[in-house]
Design a protein around this motif. Structure first.
Motif, mmCIF file in Angstrom:
data_model
loop_
_atom_site.group_PDB
_atom_site.id
_atom_site.type_symbol
_atom_site.label_atom_id
_atom_site.label_comp_id
_atom_site.label_asym_id
_atom_site.label_seq_id
_atom_site.Cartn_x
_atom_site.Cartn_y
_atom_site.Cartn_z
ATOM 1 N N UNK A 123 22.921 55.941 65.274
ATOM 2 C CA UNK A 123 22.770 57.371 65.527
ATOM 3 C C UNK A 123 22.080 57.578 66.871
ATOM 4 N N UNK A 124 22.129 58.804 67.366
ATOM 5 C CA UNK A 124 21.459 59.118 68.631
ATOM 6 C C UNK A 124 19.946 58.961 68.496
ATOM 7 N N UNK A 125 19.404 59.293 67.353
ATOM 8 C CA UNK A 125 17.965 59.135 67.155
ATOM 9 C C UNK A 125 17.550 57.670 67.275
ATOM 10 N N UNK A 130 15.549 52.901 70.823
ATOM 11 C CA UNK A 130 15.835 51.629 71.496
ATOM 12 C C UNK A 130 15.822 51.787 73.009
ATOM 13 N N UNK A 131 16.337 52.920 73.511
ATOM 14 C CA UNK A 131 16.345 53.163 74.954
ATOM 15 C C UNK A 131 14.928 53.298 75.494
ATOM 16 N N UNK A 132 14.083 53.987 74.763
ATOM 17 C CA UNK A 132 12.686 54.126 75.183
ATOM 18 C C UNK A 132 12.029 52.746 75.269
ATOM 19 N N UNK A 145 9.129 63.386 73.695
ATOM 20 C CA UNK A 145 9.334 62.496 72.561
ATOM 21 C C UNK A 145 10.758 62.651 72.014
ATOM 22 N N UNK A 146 11.151 61.723 71.156
ATOM 23 C CA UNK A 146 12.533 61.673 70.649
ATOM 24 C C UNK A 146 12.937 62.944 69.917
ATOM 25 N N UNK A 147 12.073 63.464 69.045
ATOM 26 C CA UNK A 147 12.417 64.664 68.264
ATOM 27 C C UNK A 147 12.665 65.858 69.174
ATOM 28 N N UNK A 148 11.843 66.000 70.222
ATOM 29 C CA UNK A 148 12.022 67.116 71.161
ATOM 30 C C UNK A 148 13.351 66.980 71.895
#
Length: 455
Positions: A123-125, A130-132, A145-148
């Motif tokens: 998934x994109x999440x 993993x990208x971070x 952050x990821x959620x934002x």
């Protein structure tokens, strides 16, 4: 004298050496300065290349992630319909696929056992996490952050054509900094275009419409036709219309001239019980509780199904208004109907107006009712109040005839028409209607319940 000459020669030699050393020292100092500048430039170039590779990596990997998660999301949605035997109903299919792409799950697929096996946390999440981590290993920090990022992401799933789905996505704003806090990139992803597009092909995947309509009993793959319509010599579909009865909106199966519990029988008359469904030229809807279509026509011309279909053809029987009973059929217990059109050519609306209908029926194929065994509905299956004033049955050889005068109470707007369906069946109960609901005042003078005696 000789000693003096030696001193002068030594002085000259020392001076000469000194003169030679000064340029060398200057050259060495210049070399060290240039080397320092070269090393600094090389370091800045390496940092710039790392930054460029990091941003380019982000763009390309985002597109690949959309393709992978999008493919899995579409397969999961198709498999849900096939396994569960029902459509996705709690939210639109494109929103369900969008949820799966972003988060790897969706509330619309609750109870579906294969979701984790198919999505595999793609998934994109998960990709953002993993990208971070990858950027941090290269010396960069990603914000916010990821959620934002996910909540602000623009992502649309839509059909591109009959065999492809397009995923259109964009991350509006991110910031990438190095460990010193220097901003190396701030802006949207992708950085060079408005959106990233991932196109997912559907060919050779399972057709979810087919699985859902058959309750998971049959399946087929999605493939393009070998020949494009309308370049075919004739239409790829053969369509018959008729009167039908079924508890399901769609019945799918193979046609057969033999009575088989797994086949749709087609022929001129009802062959007896035992078939999965029936499509027949002449018959009554009351002959079976299985799905049945009778009185088959093409463009309102009576035609036998044997002229249209062949043994082994695959067909779909489509029934409308199932809650009311049948496909456009308002009276389930009546096997036949005839339509009449009432026209109001005037400039005013006729409200609760009494209209006489002269009915003439003749048939040598079906049994006509000898007494009025009828009901009447409009186009929307609303019951119409009626009263049968006359009903005359006669027969001559195989021909049966009905001549009747029926009054109806209808409302027709100005300059319009209304189509009524008179349903009849020999096996139904006799029904002459109710004259009191047709006329403003009616009395057959057989009783005195509505009268008051004076004097």
């Amino acid at each position: 004298m000789e000693g003096e000459i030696m001193r002068r020669r030594g002085f000259i030699l020392n001076s000469f050496v000194l003169i030679l050393l000064i340029p060398l020292l200057l050259l060495l100092a210049t070399y060290e300065d240039v080397s320092s500048q070269i090393l600094q430039a090389q370091s800045e170039r390496v940092q710039l290349e790392r930054s460029f590779r990091g941003i380019a990596y982000f763009d390309v990997d985002f597109e690949r992630s959309l393709e992978i998660s999008g493919k899995r999301a579409i397969i999961a949605t198709i498999d849900y319909v096939s396994v569960m035997g029902r459509f996705v109903t709690s939210k639109p299919a494109n929103e369900t696929i969008r949820d799966l792409i972003l988060y790897g799950n969706s509330s619309a697929l609750s109870g579906y056992p294969n979701l984790g096996k198919i999505m595999q946390n793609q998934s994109i999440k998960r990709w953002l996490a993993l990208t971070r981590q990858e950027l941090r290993q290269q010396g960069f920090e990603l914000s916010p952050d990821d959620d934002t990022i996910i909540n602000s992401m623009e992502l649309v799933v839509a059909p591109l054509d009959s065999f492809r789905v397009v995923i259109k996505a964009r991350i509006p704003n991110i910031t990438i900094t190095d460990f010193s806090g220097k901003i190396v990139y701030t802006g949207s992803i992708p950085k060079t275009t408005d959106y990233i597009y991932a196109i997912i092909g559907l060919q050779n995947l399972e057709d979810p419409l087919f699985s859902a309509m058959t309750g998971g009993r049959y399946y087929r793959s999605i493939k393009a036709c070998s020949y494009p319509y309308p370049e075919l010599i004739e239409k790829p579909l053969k369509v018959l219309e008729g009167n039908g009865s079924s508890s399901e909106t769609r019945v799918i199966g193979l046609f057969s001239r033999e009575v088989n519990p797994d086949r749709i029988y087609f022929g001129d008359s009802y062959p007896g019980n035992g078939a999965y469904a029936y499509v027949i030229l002449n018959g009554s809807l009351t002959e079976t509780i299985n799905p049945i279509i009778v009185n088959t026509t093409v463009n309102e011309i009576s035609i036998s199904p044997t002229k249209m279909f062949e043994e082994g053809d695959r067909g779909v029987l489509v029934f409308g208004n199932v809650s009311g009973g049948v496909s456009g059929w308002c009276a389930l217990n009546y096997g036949y109907r005839t339509n009449v059109t009432i026209t109001n050519s005037g400039s005013t609306t006729l409200t609760n107006f009494q209209v006489p209908i002269e009915l003439d029926l003749s048939s040598n194929k079906i049994s006509l009712p000898q007494t009025p065994k009828i009901v009447i509905y409009d186009e929307n299956c609303n019951p119409i109040n009626f009263w049968v004033e006359e009903w005359t049955f006669s027969s001559q050889g195989a021909n049966e005839n009905i001549n009747a005068l029926i009054w109806v109470n209808v409302t027709i707007p100005a300059n319009s028409e209304k189509v009524l369906s008179i349903y009849f069946d020999e096996n139904a109960d006799e029904n002459r209607g109710n004259a009191s609901k047709v006329f403003e005042f009616y009395d057959d003078f057989e009783a005195w319940e509505e009268w008051q005696e004076y004097g």
